[in-house]
Each structure stands twice: as C-alpha cells, then as structure tokens.
Design a protein around this motif. Structure first.
Motif: not given
Length: 94
Positions: A55-60
C-alpha cells in the motif's frame, strides 16, 4: 488521470486488507482461527505486513508518473493476493 484514481483505489484496498489482517492475528475471522494455530497466525501477520508495504509503494506510485513502476506494483499486489488466498485456503476446516 484515470490510472491515478484506480491506483488510489488499489492503495485503499491494499491498506484495508493489510490492516484487517494485522488486527485479526489473534481473533477468529471467516472460519479461520489464528489464535488457535500459531502457523496461521504467523501467515496472517506476514501478509498483513506485506499488504501494508504494498500500500505504501502503491501510494508512492500515484505521484511517480512511471508506468513501469505502477504496473509492477499492481502485478505484485495481484500475485500476493492470490498467494494469500491459496495459503489461507489450506487452513479452512472441513
């Protein structure tokens, strides 16, 4: 613009799944009892962490206009969802 909206939706879904799994490492859910089975509890915790990281990578990926990065994150997310479901399927009581 549409891809950013879809990636944002995927980010919310990934974070929700990850948070759900992390909060249910010691509670029963969907015919699974990780509080009784230590292996199942570890698997649920592992996938909870994996989905939060995705989810963090997706937000980035929302803010980086690199289509390869976005595609890679989405493909890895789909594969991890499938792997999680198949692993949890082995713990279902019959």
């Amino acid at each position: 613009m549409l891809i950013r909206i879809l990636v944002l939706l995927a980010t919310v879904v990934l974070f929700t799944i990850g948070r759900f799994l992390l909060t249910h490492t010691d509670k029963p859910f969907m015919m699974l009892h990780p509080e009784n089975n230590q292996t199942l509890g570890k698997i649920v915790k592992f996938f909870g962490i994996v989905f939060c990281v995705l989810a963090v990578f997706s937000a980035i990926a929302i803010f980086i206009p690199n289509i390869f990065f976005v595609t890679t994150i989405m493909v890895i997310s789909c594969i991890m969802l499938l792997v999680m479901e198949l692993m949890l399927l082995t713990f279902l009581t019959k």
